[in-house]
Design a protein around this motif. Structure first.
Motif, mmCIF file in Angstrom:
data_model
loop_
_atom_site.group_PDB
_atom_site.id
_atom_site.type_symbol
_atom_site.label_atom_id
_atom_site.label_comp_id
_atom_site.label_asym_id
_atom_site.label_seq_id
_atom_site.Cartn_x
_atom_site.Cartn_y
_atom_site.Cartn_z
ATOM 1 N N VAL A 1 -2.960 5.905 4.502
ATOM 2 C CA VAL A 1 -3.822 4.732 4.628
ATOM 3 C C VAL A 1 -3.033 3.541 5.186
ATOM 4 C CG1 VAL A 1 -5.216 3.055 3.346
ATOM 5 C CG2 VAL A 1 -5.402 5.498 2.824
ATOM 6 N N GLY A 2 -1.815 3.352 4.673
ATOM 7 C CA GLY A 2 -0.980 2.258 5.153
ATOM 8 C C GLY A 2 -0.628 2.388 6.615
ATOM 9 N N LEU B 1 0.813 -1.211 0.000
ATOM 10 C CA LEU B 1 0.000 0.000 0.000
ATOM 11 C C LEU B 1 0.848 1.264 0.000
ATOM 12 C CD1 LEU B 1 -2.905 -0.877 2.476
ATOM 13 C CD2 LEU B 1 -3.022 -0.692 -0.014
ATOM 14 N N VAL C 1 -6.698 7.194 -4.147
ATOM 15 C CA VAL C 1 -7.381 6.539 -3.038
ATOM 16 C C VAL C 1 -8.879 6.751 -3.190
ATOM 17 C CG1 VAL C 1 -7.611 6.401 -0.532
ATOM 18 C CG2 VAL C 1 -5.398 6.930 -1.554
ATOM 19 N N LYS D 1 -10.927 6.826 2.048
ATOM 20 C CA LYS D 1 -10.550 8.034 2.788
ATOM 21 C C LYS D 1 -11.480 8.269 3.973
ATOM 22 C CE LYS D 1 -8.621 10.561 -1.176
ATOM 23 N NZ LYS D 1 -8.739 11.783 -2.015
ATOM 24 N N GLN E 1 0.091 4.455 -9.686
ATOM 25 C CA GLN E 1 -0.787 4.082 -8.592
ATOM 26 C C GLN E 1 -2.105 4.852 -8.686
ATOM 27 O OE1 GLN E 1 1.077 4.534 -4.831
ATOM 28 N NE2 GLN E 1 -0.116 2.910 -3.866
ATOM 29 N N GLU F 1 -1.242 9.959 0.147
ATOM 30 C CA GLU F 1 -2.520 9.475 0.662
ATOM 31 C C GLU F 1 -2.463 7.982 0.970
ATOM 32 O OE1 GLU F 1 -5.418 10.551 -2.188
ATOM 33 O OE2 GLU F 1 -5.476 12.680 -1.623
ATOM 34 N N TRP F 2 -1.863 7.200 0.045
ATOM 35 C CA TRP F 2 -1.728 5.764 0.311
ATOM 36 C C TRP F 2 -0.819 5.499 1.507
ATOM 37 C CZ3 TRP F 2 -5.016 2.410 -1.104
ATOM 38 C CH2 TRP F 2 -5.689 2.493 -2.329
#
Length: 492
Positions: free
Chosen positions: A459-460, A334, A344, A349, A341, A455-456
């Protein structure tokens, strides 16, 4: 002259005593070097006319009562695979032989004598659970007292079948039984009783060697009368030998290394998820645990009917390591930066970046970093937009001036009657503007990819914290459950 009744009785006793003395003297009339040997005379007296194949009672209606006793000396081995227990016990039995009786006054006050076991009657009492003949020493003698009481004491290496429950290994307690009974004689011929009371038998550990793997807890006894065909009844005495394994060796060599490896797996979660070192670390732990299981596989008991709980514990620990490695690979995937990529999704989100930090009390730095990144992106976008507008204005003005000057030059040449001139090369300004536009598009694309990667990354990080907490809760709950079970088994 008549004798009185008292005198007659006295004369009868004197005659009987003289006859008995003559009989003893006749039986003990040994010559040579055994002439004055009292034990030789006693042995000849006891063996004269003795029938060892006949139960030693004068009244056949009377049963022979055999008193037995058992003392555990050592636990030699416990074979969990074959369900066999090997012990070394001191076995004692005694019974009354009515044909081995003498008067100590006739034999120099000798009250007991040892005679060969092969020369006397011995009850056929065996152990039902026998599965193999142990290496027991041969004791060829028994003690016989003047009143006919026979003592047969001997050590026995007992190899018996036992139902071993290894589920609680290495905190297991085993209860193995030794059943003594006459193989042929019914209770009308041979009955069995204890030589000591059950409480003394239960607490007796005087001869037990207490330095091995197994600890003797107590010995219980149970008397029972059973029948095979509802006609003949047999007496049996069952001894329950209760032993407990000492778990220190297995705790140090099995449990502690496994616990250390699992603790290191938890520590590995503190490595940055966007670095490849975490994956290498988890793989190394998994390989190390696999080697550890190969080494300890011979130490674990194996049976065809069950698996010890510690084996399940090792399998679950291996599964937790695999889950941890899978989670690490997912998080690294991620947060890995790629040019292609995708953005998201909005639901991700909302759930991960907005709701999850609030519900699970995740630190605000993830949301702050996301906010700062978005603000910086807006500022750069504002600058790029202004810069592009100014470039577009300059480009429009220059293009308009160029077109006007070129139009005037064309009109002048036509007014003179000359053909219009043609510019063979493009202007330098056009090339510069094209290059600047290409650079601007590249920078915009790069900034967009960076924003997506950031952003990823957020999230990760959030998912990493969530999965780590779930993993930690599962491991703690599993450890507490096993620890509680093993503690209860150890105290019981």
């Amino acid at each position: 002259m008549r004798l009185s009744s008292t005198g007659t009785a006295l004369i009868f006793l004197l005659i009987q005593g003289a006859s008995r003395a003559c009989t003893v003297k006749k039986l003990g009339s040994s010559t040579g070097r055994f002439a004055n040997a009292t034990l030789v005379r006693l042995s000849e007296y006891l063996s004269a006319g003795y029938k060892k194949g006949v139960r030693p009672v004068k009244d056949w209606r009377m049963s022979t009562i055999v008193s037995i006793d058992l003392m555990v000396y050592s636990i030699l081995s416990v074979d969990e695979k074959n369900q066999v227990l090997t012990t070394y016990v001191w076995y004692r039995q005694s019974w009354r032989d009515e044909f081995l009786v003498w008067n100590p006054e006739d034999f120099d006050e000798v009250e007991q004598v040892s005679i060969p076991t092969a020369n006397v009657w011995v009850p056929d009492i065996l152990i039902n659970e026998f599965v193999d003949v142990g290496k027991s020493p041969d004791i060829p003698y028994v003690y016989v007292r003047h009143n006919g009481l026979v003592h047969n004491y001997k050590p026995i290496q007992v190899v018996t079948a036992c139902t071993l429950n290894i589920y609680n290994f290495p905190f297991d307690v085993q209860n193995c039984s030794l059943t003594f009974q006459s193989w042929l004689h019914t209770i009308d011929d041979i009955n069995i009783t204890l030589m000591r009371n059950p409480e003394q038998l239960k607490k007796d550990k005087s001869v037990f060697m207490n330095q091995g793997e197994w600890e003797l807890l107590y010995i219980l006894s149970n008397y029972k009368i059973f029948s095979v065909d509802n006609n003949d009844h047999y007496a049996e005495m069952k001894f329950h030998v209760v032993i407990r394994r000492r778990p220190l060796f297995y705790t140090v060599n099995l449990l502690l290394p496994s616990i250390f490896l699992m603790v290191m797996d938890i520590v590995g979660f503190y490595l940055p998820p966007d670095s490849g070192e975490r994956v290498s670390f988890k793989i190394t732990l998994l390989l190390g645990y696999s080697v550890f299981l190969i080494i300890v596989s011979d130490t674990l008991p194996a049976t065809a009917i069950g698996t010890p709980l510690i084996g399940v514990y090792f399998v679950v620990c291996m599964a937790l390591l695999v889950i941890s490695l899978t989670e690490t690979v997912l998080i690294v995937r991620l947060v890995h930066k790629q040019d292609l990529q995708p953005p998201v999704p909005d639901w991700v989100k909302y759930l991960v970046l907005e709701r999850a930090p609030v519900l699970f009390c995740i630190h605000k730095k993830h949301r702050l970093c996301s906010t700062l990144s978005s603000q910086a992106s807006d500022l750069e976008h504002y600058k790029d937009s202004n810069y592009g507008t100014s470039k577009c204005t300059l480009h429009h003005t220059c293009e308009l001036g160029r077109r006007l000057s070129h139009h005037d030059r064309e009109d002048g040449l036509l007014g003179l009657g000359l053909p219009p001139s043609r510019d063979p090369t493009p202007p330098v300004m056009d090339n510069i503007l094209q290059e600047v536009t290409a650079i601007r598009h590249f920078l915009e694309k790069r900034d967009k990819c960076r924003e997506i990667a950031k952003e990823w990354l957020q999230v990760g990080y959030v998912l990493d914290v969530l999965l780590f907490r779930v993993y930690l809760v599962a491991m703690v709950a599993y450890s507490i459950t096993l620890g509680t079970l093993w503690s209860v088994w150890q105290v019981a």
